[in-house]
Design an enzyme around this catalytic site. Structure first.
Site, PDB file in Angstrom:
ATOM      1  N   LYS A 141       5.653  55.474 -29.800  1.00 24.42           N
ATOM      2  CA  LYS A 141       4.453  54.381 -29.894  1.00 24.42           C
ATOM      3  C   LYS A 141       5.241  53.394 -30.749  1.00 24.42           C
ATOM      4  O   LYS A 141       6.401  53.519 -31.251  1.00 24.42           O
ATOM      5  CB  LYS A 141       3.310  55.053 -31.101  1.00 24.42           C
ATOM      6  CG  LYS A 141       3.807  55.841 -32.157  1.00 24.42           C
ATOM      7  CD  LYS A 141       4.724  55.222 -32.993  1.00 24.42           C
ATOM      8  CE  LYS A 141       4.502  54.031 -33.975  1.00 24.42           C
ATOM      9  NZ  LYS A 141       5.621  53.794 -35.140  1.00 24.42           N
ATOM     10  N   TYR A 227      -1.379  53.318 -36.347  1.00 27.98           N
ATOM     11  CA  TYR A 227      -1.903  54.637 -36.813  1.00 27.98           C
ATOM     12  C   TYR A 227      -3.384  54.514 -37.378  1.00 27.98           C
ATOM     13  O   TYR A 227      -4.179  55.341 -36.888  1.00 27.98           O
ATOM     14  CB  TYR A 227      -1.008  55.468 -37.864  1.00 27.98           C
ATOM     15  CG  TYR A 227       0.185  56.048 -37.493  1.00 27.98           C
ATOM     16  CD1 TYR A 227       0.262  57.170 -36.928  1.00 27.98           C
ATOM     17  CD2 TYR A 227       1.360  55.041 -37.515  1.00 27.98           C
ATOM     18  CE1 TYR A 227       1.504  57.497 -36.483  1.00 27.98           C
ATOM     19  CE2 TYR A 227       2.771  55.396 -37.048  1.00 27.98           C
ATOM     20  CZ  TYR A 227       2.575  56.868 -36.573  1.00 27.98           C
ATOM     21  OH  TYR A 227       3.812  57.094 -36.255  1.00 27.98           O
TER      22      TYR A 227
HETATM   23  P1  NAD Z   1      16.220  53.761 -35.126  1.00 26.53           P
HETATM   24  O1  NAD Z   1      16.520  52.485 -35.358  1.00 26.53           O
HETATM   25  O2  NAD Z   1      16.524  54.974 -36.045  1.00 26.53           O
HETATM   26  O3  NAD Z   1      16.600  54.323 -33.708  1.00 26.53           O
HETATM   27  C1  NAD Z   1      16.879  53.660 -32.690  1.00 26.53           C
HETATM   28  C2  NAD Z   1      17.779  54.259 -31.454  1.00 26.53           C
HETATM   29  O4  NAD Z   1      18.000  53.179 -30.296  1.00 26.53           O
HETATM   30  C3  NAD Z   1      19.233  54.293 -32.001  1.00 26.53           C
HETATM   31  O5  NAD Z   1      19.915  55.372 -31.952  1.00 26.53           O
HETATM   32  C4  NAD Z   1      19.953  53.127 -31.583  1.00 26.53           C
HETATM   33  O6  NAD Z   1      21.354  53.510 -31.483  1.00 26.53           O
HETATM   34  C5  NAD Z   1      19.278  52.908 -30.076  1.00 26.53           C
HETATM   35  N1  NAD Z   1      19.479  51.697 -29.617  1.00 26.53           N
HETATM   36  C6  NAD Z   1      19.704  51.552 -28.244  1.00 26.53           C
HETATM   37  N2  NAD Z   1      19.720  50.163 -27.973  1.00 26.53           N
HETATM   38  C7  NAD Z   1      19.422  49.394 -29.082  1.00 26.53           C
HETATM   39  C8  NAD Z   1      19.439  48.059 -29.621  1.00 26.53           C
HETATM   40  N3  NAD Z   1      19.455  46.949 -28.580  1.00 26.53           N
HETATM   41  N4  NAD Z   1      19.268  47.799 -30.871  1.00 26.53           N
HETATM   42  C9  NAD Z   1      18.801  48.707 -31.637  1.00 26.53           C
HETATM   43  N5  NAD Z   1      18.841  50.203 -31.544  1.00 26.53           N
HETATM   44  C10 NAD Z   1      19.270  50.385 -30.366  1.00 26.53           C
HETATM   45  O7  NAD Z   1      14.483  53.919 -34.726  1.00 26.53           O
HETATM   46  P2  NAD Z   1      13.502  55.197 -34.631  1.00 26.53           P
HETATM   47  O8  NAD Z   1      12.827  55.282 -36.054  1.00 26.53           O
HETATM   48  O9  NAD Z   1      14.202  56.580 -34.222  1.00 26.53           O
HETATM   49  O10 NAD Z   1      12.230  54.811 -33.676  1.00 26.53           O
HETATM   50  C11 NAD Z   1      12.678  54.790 -32.141  1.00 26.53           C
HETATM   51  C12 NAD Z   1      11.152  54.645 -31.797  1.00 26.53           C
HETATM   52  O11 NAD Z   1      10.417  55.841 -32.037  1.00 26.53           O
HETATM   53  C13 NAD Z   1      10.513  53.459 -31.899  1.00 26.53           C
HETATM   54  O12 NAD Z   1       9.617  53.195 -30.871  1.00 26.53           O
HETATM   55  C14 NAD Z   1       9.500  53.866 -33.295  1.00 26.53           C
HETATM   56  O13 NAD Z   1       8.086  53.205 -33.520  1.00 26.53           O
HETATM   57  C15 NAD Z   1       9.190  55.458 -32.840  1.00 26.53           C
HETATM   58  N6  NAD Z   1       8.815  56.214 -34.085  1.00 26.53           N
HETATM   59  C16 NAD Z   1       7.935  57.080 -33.987  1.00 26.53           C
HETATM   60  C17 NAD Z   1       7.348  57.708 -34.872  1.00 26.53           C
HETATM   61  C18 NAD Z   1       6.236  58.726 -34.916  1.00 26.53           C
HETATM   62  O14 NAD Z   1       5.929  59.352 -36.020  1.00 26.53           O
HETATM   63  N7  NAD Z   1       5.715  58.932 -33.661  1.00 26.53           N
HETATM   64  C19 NAD Z   1       8.137  57.968 -36.253  1.00 26.53           C
HETATM   65  C20 NAD Z   1       9.449  56.920 -36.183  1.00 26.53           C
HETATM   66  C21 NAD Z   1       9.723  56.227 -34.986  1.00 26.53           C
END
Ligand code: NAD
Length: 371
Positions: A141, A227
């Site tokens: 999401k 949410y």
């Molecule tokens: P994050 O920033 O920690 O990780 C993002 C990942 O994408 C990294 O590994 C990064 O290297 C990679 N990436 C690839 N191309 C990129 C770019 N151009 N710029 C930045 N990063 C790039 O993010 P996250 O918290 O892991 O979130 C990722 C997804 O998961 C999002 O859609 C977020 O909304 C979702 N999320 C969902 C929940 C949930 O409870 N369902 C919780 C946290 C995150």
């Protein structure tokens, strides 16, 4: 597991007696019960795409607990992560991809499900590429930058005859399932209104993709507000028709490109109003439901754990579960049994249509129809 509370004991017993035909059970709790330990014929292989905070902190550990699927592969742009994950999770070289050679995953029978855990702007591309590679997809999401992208993703998965699910983990969470049941069975009378908020005080990287509109699509509304929007939808079992929204910013420098705090009013059929708030400037997370014969709801309502519920009859005392493990196990079961997931792409699309209308209302200053 000990359940002492009268309210919860009665209901949890119903969950456990599911299938015996002795007591009636809500469909939500019934389907949760159906997720309890079973012996699948084959564990499906999941490949995580994007090894950031959510993959490393939640999904990969959850995949050590799942019964119907396991972490079979990874897709990363960072070679050092490929190495450390390979060691930590015992992932063979042949199941490690980068963003360029990702499409060759089509030839890999170890991978059944691709889980897209990237910045929002990359969700559409990788969902479509995964479906074209013949893989079933879970996408995090918010589903995409806007509703138009969501429709393209749904169409691509349909065309490839692959299943698409959105990472809505709370649809597997017992207290949340109880809120869905109460909304359906209305033991406390009709719902009259809802108050809900979700947010946290952003102290993260000022250069994060979350603060760049081109990568995130928006700020706290997209990340946290979704949410609460979901919450009012699953609490009522209805779809909102109109929205009026306003925006506040206390730190215009940090939140130059994206929203910090948004207040919105969703108008549901039957005169039900949901007042919602999303924020990157407040640690908050509740879902309060006002019904004719009393109030009930959840607080905290949306976290990975620690969800607590109150009803006019007392506190809910359901077990805390590993939401991500249940969510992924359920999807694996859906894939194996060719059964529709309870959180399909259409669920993500619906939230994006509401979010699009909220941003339209902020821009126009008007009450906007939700398409
Ligand atoms: P994050 O920033 O920690 O990780 C993002 C990942 O994408 C990294 O590994 C990064 O290297 C990679 N990436 C690839 N191309 C990129 C770019 N151009 N710029 C930045 N990063 C790039 O993010 P996250 O918290 O892991 O979130 C990722 C997804 O998961 C999002 O859609 C977020 O909304 C979702 N999320 C969902 C929940 C949930 O409870 N369902 C919780 C946290 C995150």
């Amino acid at each position: 597991m000990e359940i002492n509370n009268k309210y919860s004991r009665r209901r949890f017993i119903r969950t456990l007696t599911y299938g015996t035909g002795v007591l009636a059970l809500s469909p939500q709790l019934a389907s949760l019960a159906s997720c309890f330990p079973r012996t699948p014929n084959k564990k499906l292989g999941v490949a995580l795409v994007g090894l950031g905070g959510y993959s490393s902190g939640q999904l990969a550990p959850a995949l050590l607990e799942t019964k119907n699927c396991y972490l079979a592969g990874i897709v990363t742009g960072t070679p050092s992560k490929a190495e450390s994950w390979s060691k930590k999770y015992n992932i063979p070289e042949k199941n490690i991809y980068n963003y360029s050679n990702f499409d060759t995953i089509a030839q890999n029978p170890d991978i059944d499900i691709v889980y897209v855990v990237l910045p929002v702007s990359m969700h559409k591309e990788f969902t479509i590429r995964a479906a074209k590679a013949g893989k079933h997809v879970i996408c995090e999401k918010p589903m995409a930058l806007n509703a138009g992208e969501c429709k393209e993703m749904i169409a691509a998965c349909n065309q490839a005859n692959r299943m698409l699910s959105i990472g809505y983990r709370l649809h597997f969470e017992p207290h949340t399932l109880e809120v869905m049941r109460l909304g359906k069975e209305k033991p406390y009378g009709k719902i009259t209104s809802i108050d809900t908020a979700n947010g946290f005080t952003y102290r993260g990287d000022p250069n994060s993709w979350r603060l760049k509109k081109a990568l995130s699509g928006g700020g706290a509304l997209m990340d946290m507000g979704i949410y609460s929007i979901q919450g009012s939808r699953y609490a009522t079992g209805l779809e909102p028709l109109f929205v009026t929204a306003t925006e506040e910013k206390t730190n215009p420098e940090l939140f130059k490109e994206v929203d910090e705090t948004i207040n919105y009013k969703l108008e549901y059929p039957g005169g039900i109003v949901a007042n919602g708030k999303s924020s990157y400037n407040e640690n908050v997370g509740f879902l309060k439901i006002h019904a004719e014969k009393g109030d009930y709801g959840l607080e905290p309502a949306f976290g990975y754990g620690g969800i607590q519920g109150e009803t006019p009859e007392g506190a809910m005392d359901f077990p805390q579960i590993n939401q991500q493990a249940f969510q992924m196990d359920d999807f694996a079961l859906c894939v194996s049994n060719k059964k529709k997931t309870r959180v399909p792409g259409e669920e993500g699309l619906r939230d994006m249509q509401i979010i699009d209308a909220i941003y339209r209302s902020i821009a126009s200053g008007n009450r906007e129809k939700i398409v």
